[in-house]
Design an enzyme around this catalytic site. Structure first.
Site, mmCIF file in Angstrom:
data_model
loop_
_atom_site.group_PDB
_atom_site.id
_atom_site.type_symbol
_atom_site.label_atom_id
_atom_site.label_comp_id
_atom_site.label_asym_id
_atom_site.label_seq_id
_atom_site.Cartn_x
_atom_site.Cartn_y
_atom_site.Cartn_z
ATOM 1 N N ILE A 198 0.766 -1.224 0.080
ATOM 2 C CA ILE A 198 -0.146 0.010 0.284
ATOM 3 C C ILE A 198 1.277 1.226 0.136
ATOM 4 C CG2 ILE A 198 -0.362 0.321 2.521
ATOM 5 C CD1 ILE A 198 -3.730 0.827 1.983
ATOM 6 N N LYS A 199 1.550 0.969 0.929
ATOM 7 C CA LYS A 199 2.964 2.167 1.190
ATOM 8 C C LYS A 199 3.517 2.355 -0.454
ATOM 9 C CE LYS A 199 7.282 3.684 2.762
ATOM 10 N NZ LYS A 199 7.718 4.180 1.677
ATOM 11 N N GLY A 200 3.751 1.840 -1.826
ATOM 12 C CA GLY A 200 3.849 1.719 -2.853
ATOM 13 C C GLY A 200 5.599 2.732 -2.810
#
Lengths: 287, 578
Positions: free
Chosen positions: A130-132
């Site tokens: 999710i952090k990318g």
């Protein structure tokens, strides 16, 4: 300023079309006047002119390391070049979700992992988690994807097993170790294995990533898309959605290239400053 | 200790001298695999001892006959003493041999002045004979340590390949014969250059204890050996790793080898600016586990790295802070400083600049071992010329900034000190969290390297053996006895100065000593002038990293030592901590 002739470009050193290039290489002979001459002749043999050997140094006992400059008369027609790359529009996050809802109507199962002996997960994590990366959220952030990150050292068999079990729509395979083209061998083995496996969805999308990966290479090993250093998760997300819609509905490339309502932003190679998959070198520090 | 592993049992056989191979597989593997599980639970020593007492003769010949199937493990019952006697003799001999190895190494480095940081480079052609060519060139270019990178994923093979090898992927197989070939080449070139060249390999992966044995026998100087690396980065089962690292460290301790820990790797998966407390926390854990296995501080090459995002403003200052604080917290450890990899992009010109700053920080903060970065990191294994370029940069910078560290003191409330303090505080918090849940649970929760690993998961779990009541491992018993005569290792710590510096420099500078972190007897043994110099260094700087009266930073080392809050998984308790 003189404009370059795109039909006949040459390296730019200090001014247009001077054809200057820089070299560094080693010969398996110790430095000597003859060695210097050999280095010069070698570059001339390659077709270079105005060869200057600017540095010659002993390495070990029996090697000479050279730095050289030379000019080339050769020109290249830039207008004739074409490189295969995945073509798809990049549309905003909410529109992408809407697109999946309308055209597919369910979540897409995306399985990712680093296969083979490779212990590196930086690349796959940056795309999936999710952090990318660089403020661009990873695929987990997209409600239209069900993301399964198998992380590192996944065997091809396990990847296929999981793909069958979860009815994967897309497989993301990251490969960092690239010595002796080990990564291509792994990917080829995977495509062979997938061909032999029954029960996988026919639209299953195969995507490869890594520091030495590009679209053409990916196509050559039987994948559908390849992403190299600098790739952002949003690019991968868009590629997955557009390509899956195309594959599921057999619309061909029309759909994506027409642009339709949304803004059509062609996929461009991003600047090469921070590599995404390429942060780690293969075989590096620990084994 | 409730468990052993197949690799520990194989390492025992190797210490007993069983190092040959049969049909492409080491005899040690044949023996351990053929012994029925209920018998293996008593330890290979019990059963090999019985076989020896029954059949007599040379142990290797006997092992071969067992591997061939000519002798079965159905052995007659006999009294314990008869079966143990032949093994005890061999085990004592093995331990004596390890001690001789340590002594020999000590003599080799005695009196040889090598400026610090030692320059450590990697060779990785896949062909041991080509590796020799590249290693020789590197040594002539100034390298002090040669690491032969292993073939990709050798750590996941459950046996040690045999013989000289000429093919590998991304590296060269670690085999006893390859060790011997490279050691021989380095001894030869050492004489020529007048420096002692250290040889490095990897005691990690599924064969960790066996590589420790083979490395010791063949005179290796450093072994990469980490208590958690295999779990986190190779997905090797925790119990397996904790058992293996304990036994391998017992061997390493006795043979006077220096371990290199792998905390630098954490910074390849997580950003250094945020993740450094994990590195420091792991140093404390590695330190305690090493001590539990008799490894002395002078043998603990704790690893850290220059991996910060170069786009962060003042990143250089933060790198200095981190390097300096590790140096001060572990004053006796021969620290190993690793180069940038994460932010090497293939732009080799910028990479060379980054490596140069890394070299400057290394000499400025007096690291013991500097693993030189290569401009072509992230592109390919170093070419001959890449290594030459890299050595040239290090030679220049180490020489040009030789005494820089003596001239620097940090602004008491400046960025460097504040950074160090905040890392230390975060480390303390992390260790408290680890303490609450236990180390195994902490790993399974992803406290280190952002990896989550399951206690019952990972590779090699099937090689973990639950010990029977009658378990016997004479080598472990002998190696667990503390060393009576302390053999200093190659911690020739005086050599941070070039040899021509007059020795009296340290005498009139007898600054008051800082608080001793741990006055173990091993510290007292260090030869006086070197020890003096070491202490001088420790006390030279304002010791602002530890804030007065703040219990949170009162000394995490003491914390861990005193109460063992991190529940270092003493090998007795791989289960207990889970």
């Amino acid at each position: 300023m003189k404009k370059p002739d795109l039909k006949a470009i040459r390296p730019y050193g200090d001014h247009l079309d001077d054809g200057i290039m820089q070299f560094s290489f080693t010969l398996p002979i110790p430095p000597s006047d003859e060695a210097r001459e050999a280095a010069k002749l070698y570059l001339e043999k390659l077709g270079f002119t105005h060869v200057q050997i600017v540095s010659m140094e002993l390495v070990g006992e029996e090697f000479a390391f050279f730095v050289a400059y030379a000019q080339s008369e050769a020109t290249l027609n830039f207008t004739k070049i074409s490189v295969p790359k995945p073509e798809f529009p990049i549309i905003p996050h909410d529109q992408l979700l809407k697109r999946v809802q309308e055209k597919i109507g369910r979540r897409l199962v995306v399985i990712g992992g680093t296969t083979g002996s490779d212990a590196h997960t930086v690349g796959i994590d940056a795309i999936l988690s999710i952090k990318g990366i660089k403020g661009d959220k990873g695929l987990e952030y997209y409600p239209c994807f069900q993301v399964i990150n198998l992380r590192a050292q996944v065997s091809n068999e396990r990847l296929v097993e999981r793909a069958l079990e979860l009815k994967a729509d897309a497989l993301l395979v990251s490969q960092v170790v690239t010595q002796q083209d080990q990564h291509l061998k792994n990917l080829r083995e995977l495509t062979q294995l997938l061909k032999k496996t029954h029960g996988l969805p026919p639209h299953l999308l195969l995507i490869a990533g890594g520091p030495r990966m590009d679209h053409r290479t990916a196509l050559s090993v039987g994948f559908h898309g390849g992403f190299g250093p600098g790739t952002l998760p949003s690019q991968v997300a868009n590629f997955i959605v557009h390509e899956l819609i195309r594959r599921m509905h057999g619309h061909g490339k029309k759909e994506t290239s027409s642009g339709r309502v949304e803004e059509h932003v062609p996929h461009k190679a991003p600047p090469k400053r921070l590599s995404l998959f390429g942060w780690l070198s293969g075989g590096g520090k620990g084994s | 200790m409730r468990h052993s592993t197949v690799s520990v049992e194989r390492a025992v056989l190797r210490l007993l001298g069983i190092n040959d191979s049969y049909k492409g597989k080491p005899l040690a593997n044949h023996l351990v695999e053929s012994l029925p599980p209920e018998k293996l639970a008593q330890g290979i020593s019990v059963w090999f001892g019985r076989a020896m007492a029954t059949h007599r003769g040379d142990p290797t010949a006997l092992a071969l006959r067992i591997a061939e199937g000519k002798i079965s493990w159905d052995l007659p019952k006999m009294d314990m003493e008869t079966s143990r006697r032949p093994i005890i003799a061999l085990a004592r001999q093995a331990v004596r041999r390890l001690e001789e190895i340590a002594e020999k190494k000590r003599q080799l480095i005695q009196g040889v002045h090598q400026a610090r940081p030692l320059k450590y480079v990697i060779v990785a052609t896949g062909n041991i004979h080509d590796d020799v060519v590249q290693a020789r060139a590197a040594v002539l270019g100034g390298a002090d340590c040669i690491a032969v990178i292993r073939s990709t994923a050798q750590s996941l093979i459950d046996h040690v390949p045999h013989g000289a090898t000429t093919q590998g992927f991304g590296g060269t197989y670690a085999t006893q014969e390859n060790f011997r070939i490279m050691r021989h080449a380095l001894d030869d070139i050492s004489k020529k250059v007048g420096r002692y060249i250290r040889l490095v390999n990897y005691s990690s992966g599924l064969c960790m204890p066996e590589i420790a044995v083979l490395g010791a026998i063949e005179g290796l100087d450093y072994l990469l050996n980490d208590s958690m690396y295999g779990i986190l980065f190779r997905d090797i089962n925790m119990k397996r790793t904790f058992c293996d690292q304990y036994f391998s460290r017992l061997v390493i301790a006795r043979a006077g080898i220096i371990i290199n820990t792998g905390e630098d790797n954490y910074l390849t998966t997580a950003e250094s600016f945020r993740a450094f407390p994990q590195v420091l926390g792991s140093h404390f854990i590695n330190e305690q586990l090493a001590k539990a296995a008799q490894v002395r501080e002078e043998q603990m090459g704790l690893g850290h790295a220059f991996e910060m995002d170069p786009t962060i403003e003042d990143s250089l200052l933060y790198e200095i802070a981190q390097a300096e604080m590790v140096r001060e917290i572990f004053p006796n450890a021969p620290l190993k400083y690793m180069p940038p990899t994460r932010h090497m992009t293939g732009d080799l010109f910028f990479g060379h600049v980054l490596d140069s700053l890394f070299n400057l920080v290394g000499v400025m903060t007096q690291q013991e071992i500097q693993l030189l970065g290569m401009p072509t990191e992230a592109i390919h294994n170093p070419l001959l010329q890449d290594r030459a370029m890299s050595l040239k940069s290090a030679n220049y910078i180490f020489h040009a900034a030789r005494s820089l560290s003596d001239e620097i003191s940090w602004s008491p409330n400046g960025k460097v000190i504040r950074r160090a303090r905040s890392v230390l505080e975060d480390t303390h918090k992390l260790l408290q969290k680890v303490n609450q849940v236990g180390l195994m649970k902490a790993i399974s929760l992803g406290y280190f390297a952002n990896m989550t690993r399951d206690v019952e998961g990972g590779r090699g779990l099937d090689g973990v053996i639950r010990k029977d009541q009658g378990y016997w491992n004479p080598l472990q018993e002998l190696l667990e006895r503390p060393l009576e005569v302390h053999l200093p290792t190659h911690g020739d710590r005086s050599a941070h100065r070039a040899p021509h510096h007059p020795p009296h420099r340290s005498q009139h500078r007898s600054a008051p000593r800082g608080p001793q972190r741990d006055a173990s007897p091993s510290q007292e043994r260090v030869e006086a002038p070197q020890g003096e110099r070491r202490r001088r260094r420790r006390s030279r700087r304002p010791r602002n990293f530890r804030r007065e009266g703040n219990p949170a930073v009162a000394g995490p080392g003491q914390e861990v030592t005193a109460r063992e809050p991190a529940k270092p998984p003493t090998p007795d308790s791989p289960e207990g901590t889970s």
